[in-house]
Design an enzyme around this catalytic site. Structure first.
Site, PDB file in Angstrom:
ATOM      1  N   PRO A  65       0.858  -1.184   0.000  1.00  0.00           N
ATOM      2  CA  PRO A  65       0.000   0.000   0.000  1.00  0.00           C
ATOM      3  C   PRO A  65       0.893   1.232   0.000  1.00  0.00           C
ATOM      4  CG  PRO A  65      -0.127  -1.217   2.108  1.00  0.00           C
ATOM      5  CD  PRO A  65       1.001  -1.795   1.330  1.00  0.00           C
ATOM      6  N   THR A  66       0.463   2.270  -0.691  1.00  0.00           N
ATOM      7  CA  THR A  66       1.263   3.489  -0.687  1.00  0.00           C
ATOM      8  C   THR A  66       0.345   4.698  -0.737  1.00  0.00           C
ATOM      9  OG1 THR A  66       3.076   4.671  -1.772  1.00  0.00           O
ATOM     10  CG2 THR A  66       1.520   3.552  -3.194  1.00  0.00           C
ATOM     11  N   TYR A  67       0.858   5.833  -0.299  1.00  0.00           N
ATOM     12  CA  TYR A  67       0.052   7.045  -0.345  1.00  0.00           C
ATOM     13  C   TYR A  67       0.966   8.212  -0.656  1.00  0.00           C
ATOM     14  CZ  TYR A  67       1.835   7.913   4.368  1.00  0.00           C
ATOM     15  OH  TYR A  67       2.650   8.122   5.455  1.00  0.00           O
TER      16      TYR A  67
ATOM     17  N   ASP B 156      -3.451   4.732  -2.037  1.00  0.00           N
ATOM     18  CA  ASP B 156      -4.573   5.249  -1.253  1.00  0.00           C
ATOM     19  C   ASP B 156      -5.026   6.528  -1.949  1.00  0.00           C
ATOM     20  OD1 ASP B 156      -5.055   6.096   2.296  1.00  0.00           O
ATOM     21  OD2 ASP B 156      -6.383   6.173   0.561  1.00  0.00           O
TER      22      ASP B 156
ATOM     23  N   ARG C 272      -3.258   1.367   9.249  1.00  0.00           N
ATOM     24  CA  ARG C 272      -3.129   1.953   7.924  1.00  0.00           C
ATOM     25  C   ARG C 272      -2.974   0.887   6.882  1.00  0.00           C
ATOM     26  NH1 ARG C 272       1.232   6.625   8.091  1.00  0.00           N
ATOM     27  NH2 ARG C 272       2.392   4.879   8.932  1.00  0.00           N
TER      28      ARG C 272
ATOM     29  N   ASP D 244       5.481  -3.060   3.250  1.00  0.00           N
ATOM     30  CA  ASP D 244       5.262  -1.630   3.305  1.00  0.00           C
ATOM     31  C   ASP D 244       6.411  -0.896   2.644  1.00  0.00           C
ATOM     32  OD1 ASP D 244       3.712  -1.662   6.616  1.00  0.00           O
ATOM     33  OD2 ASP D 244       2.932  -2.085   4.608  1.00  0.00           O
TER      34      ASP D 244
ATOM     35  N   ASP E 201       8.186   1.615   3.422  1.00  0.00           N
ATOM     36  CA  ASP E 201       9.307   2.244   4.129  1.00  0.00           C
ATOM     37  C   ASP E 201      10.185   1.251   4.873  1.00  0.00           C
ATOM     38  OD1 ASP E 201       7.288   3.583   6.899  1.00  0.00           O
ATOM     39  OD2 ASP E 201       7.438   1.606   5.991  1.00  0.00           O
TER      40      ASP E 201
ATOM     41  N   GLU F 232      -2.792  -7.404  11.940  1.00  0.00           N
ATOM     42  CA  GLU F 232      -2.258  -8.660  11.403  1.00  0.00           C
ATOM     43  C   GLU F 232      -3.087  -9.839  11.912  1.00  0.00           C
ATOM     44  OE1 GLU F 232      -0.517  -6.400  13.025  1.00  0.00           O
ATOM     45  OE2 GLU F 232       0.959  -5.611  11.611  1.00  0.00           O
TER      46      GLU F 232
END
Lengths: 311, 317
Positions: free
Chosen positions: B66-68, B97, B140, B176, B178, B263
């Site tokens: 997922p990224t925003y 997102d 998130r 994720d 990061d 999770e």
């Protein structure tokens, strides 16, 4: 009759010698080739001892061409090219919890860049096993150095009282190593780049810097409280100023990662180092660059400094 | 007569010397041959492993990220892509997102050189973190990961023949943008039967969190916070086989889950602690780190923008 015997004798004398010379030639040339490749910086690794004031370092096994990269199964740097200039990337590093993570993802990026030589300098008394193992496993062409910043010069937790900017002694050691390893008369083509271990680099950046003749510059993102800082380039393609907020009147208002230097220039000016003491915040880069070039010598990259390739 | 004798000894001496020299040279050759043999072996191994990339029956890894949009998005995705480019048979599913795909991500993925699928799913306003909220306030990425799962299930239902067979072996990992991943991690997760697990570094305020393994089975979890959660693990600490996801359509992330239970909300549909497969040398090696990226300080940018002198917005950062 005596003539034939003489001829026979001569043949018998000459034969073993020719055999010997051929065999000797074969076995002598191969290690010689390896040594020459080593000077180009192909497959060998140099490991240097501790303190800065000791001039000696031991280089291991220069004449054995080891294909180390195959030990780590799924990664390999691109094949070494004989025509591309080598990019010597100088990275100072120090022990902290995220060190291994940062070096890992940096290595993952570097593994895509052909002809890259990573000079990793630890801020420590001894080369740590963690870094040694990591470097070995990546398969990259590297040199592992270390020098400890004296305790009273280290940054004390807060950045309000910097004594020696972080990484200075390490970068200077790497410059010294380059000067000791490469002869200024040789035709070594190389580029020197200072890459900190917590930044992100695009792959295009390395290709842009490869054509550096003296010193090339480009925009850097997320530095100096701005989206990006960049050199100001006029219509003639020359740098005439700096688009920064933080002290744009510095001789070189540029971040450590915003420039690259041709190796020849480093070798040609052996007195040029980063100033250790008495350097105002943000003037570190200028302390080195002003001994090497003037503003008009700078080569703007990244489409005349309109693209951001690094942050 | 005396002269001939002398000559004979000279010749004998000469032949002995040259014979010794020859033997020495042969020994050198021998050394060279063993060296070359060693190199040959290494090169052969090298070829074998590079052929792994060309083999087609190696399980595929689907990575859902997922990224925003935020300042460091492009930097994060860039260095992530540098890692993924080294992993054979990896399919990257990037879920933005956003109400529609953004140009930055579209262009980035097209230039990345990776096999990818570009999706998007907007988080509803009430579930979204507001500016200034601490990052742990709301889970998130739940909607985005569910969108990734939905796409996989859709693809799984439509697949047939060879493709369906390939999907049977595939693995799904939630990465994720990061975090930091070592290349070895992907090879550890590639052969997962149900759900495999491993340690995660620098997470939960600990040097690492990990499942504790005894006799080859996970018996409990080493974690600093709320160890009584059903699965006190980070998103980066497990991978699920695709087959399992396709046969368990109710397995999804609960966007309303309590802090730290995201999770668990997913895994409890799929597996119990007994069935977890420990990887990374029985969970003794850290191959992934939950790194976080510092938000860049934009004080001067904000000040300049107020004066109308902000950085050129046409330059993509």
């Amino acid at each position: 009759m005596p003539k034939r015997r003489d001829i026979l004798a001569i043949v018998l004398i000459v034969l073993p010698w020719t055999l010997l010379i051929t065999v000797w030639h074969q076995s002598a040339i191969a290690p010689l080739l390896a040594i020459r490749k080593a000077d180009d910086g192909t497959e060998t690794r140099h490991e240097t001892g501790p303190a800065t004031d000791s001039k000696e370092y031991c280089s291991q096994d220069k004449d054995i061409v080891e294909v180390v990269r195959t030990e780590y199964v799924y990664t390999r740097p691109p094949p070494w090219s004989d025509v591309l200039p080598t990019i010597h990337v100088i990275t100072p590093t120090y022990s902290r919890p995220v060190q291994k993570a940062e070096l890992t993802r940096l290595a993952n990026t570097f593994l895509h860049v052909p002809n890259l030589h990573w000079i990793l300098v630890e801020d420590s008394q001894r080369r740590t096993p963690l870094v040694m193992r990591l470097l070995r496993e990546t398969g990259l062409n590297y040199t592992h150095l270390n020098v400890e910043t004296p305790r009273n010069y280290k940054l004390r937790g807060d950045t309000r009282d910097p004594r020696i900017p972080r990484g200075t002694m390490q970068r200077n050691l790497a410059l010294r190593w380059l000067r000791e390893t490469f002869n200024s008369n040789s035709s070594q083509t190389g580029i020197v780049y200072f890459a900190d271990d917590d930044n992100t680099y695009s792959l295009e950046l390395f290709e842009e810097m490869r054509s550096t003749r003296k010193v090339s510059v480009w925009p850097v993102a997320f530095v100096g409280g701005l989206r990006y800082e960049s050199p100001k380039v006029n219509a003639a393609g020359k740098v005439y100023g700096w688009k920064t907020v933080f002290d744009p009147h510095r001789p070189f208002a540029i971040d450590m990662a915003g420039f690259a230097i041709n190796l020849r220039l480093i070798l040609f000016k052996p007195q040029a180092y980063f100033k250790l003491r008495g350097v105002k915040g943000g003037y570190q880069e200028s302390s080195l660059l002003r001994e090497l070039v003037t503003l008009s010598d700078l080569e703007p990259k990244a489409a005349n400094c309109t693209k951001s390739l690094f942050s | 007569m005396r002269m001939r004798l002398k000559l004979k000894t000279v010749f004998v001496l000469y032949f002995t010397v040259s014979l010794l020299g020859l033997i020495y040279a042969l020994m050198q050759l021998d050394q060279q041959i063993s060296q070359l043999r060693g190199e040959l072996q290494k090169l052969q191994e090298h070829i074998k492993t590079s052929e792994l990339a060309k083999k087609t029956d190696v399980p595929r890894i689907y990575v859902i990220t997922p990224t925003y949009a935020r300042l460091v998005q492009k930097a994060e995705l860039t260095r992530l892509s540098h890692t993924f480019l080294h992993v054979p048979h990896l399919h990257w599913i990037v879920v933005e997102d956003a109400p529609q795909p953004t140009l930055l991500v579209t262009d980035f993925l097209a230039a990345s050189g990776l096999t990818y699928t570009h999706l998007h799913q907007l988080t509803p306003k009430d579930r979204k973190l507001q500016e200034g909220d601490p990052s742990w306030l709301k889970p998130r990425g739940a909607e985005q990961r569910n969108e990734g799962l939905r796409w996989l299930r859709e693809m799984g239902a439509a697949a047939e023949g060879k493709e369906a067979a390939a999907l049977e072996e595939a693995v799904v990992y939630f990465a994720d943008d990061d975090n930091t991943y070592s290349l070895q991690l992907f090879e550890e997760m590639r052969y997962t039967y149900r759900v495999s697990v491993w340690p995660v570094g620098l997470v939960g305020g600990m040097k690492f969190e990990r499942p504790v393994v005894e006799d080859g089975k996970v018996v409990r979890f080493h974690t600093g916070w709320r160890p009584n959660r059903p699965f006190p693990m980070d998103m980066a600490g497990f991978a699920v086989s695709l087959r399992f996801i396709l046969t368990t359509p109710q397995a999804r992330f609960d966007g309303d889950a309590q802090m730290g239970f995201l999770e668990s909300s997913f895994l409890q549909h799929l597996v119990t602690m007994d069935d977890l497969e420990p990887k990374a040398d029985l969970c003794t090696k850290v191959l992934v780190w939950h790194t976080r990226t510092e938000k860049p300080k934009m004080k001067r940018e904000d000040a300049l923008q107020k004066q109308g002198l902000g950085s050129d917005p046409d330059v993509e950062v």
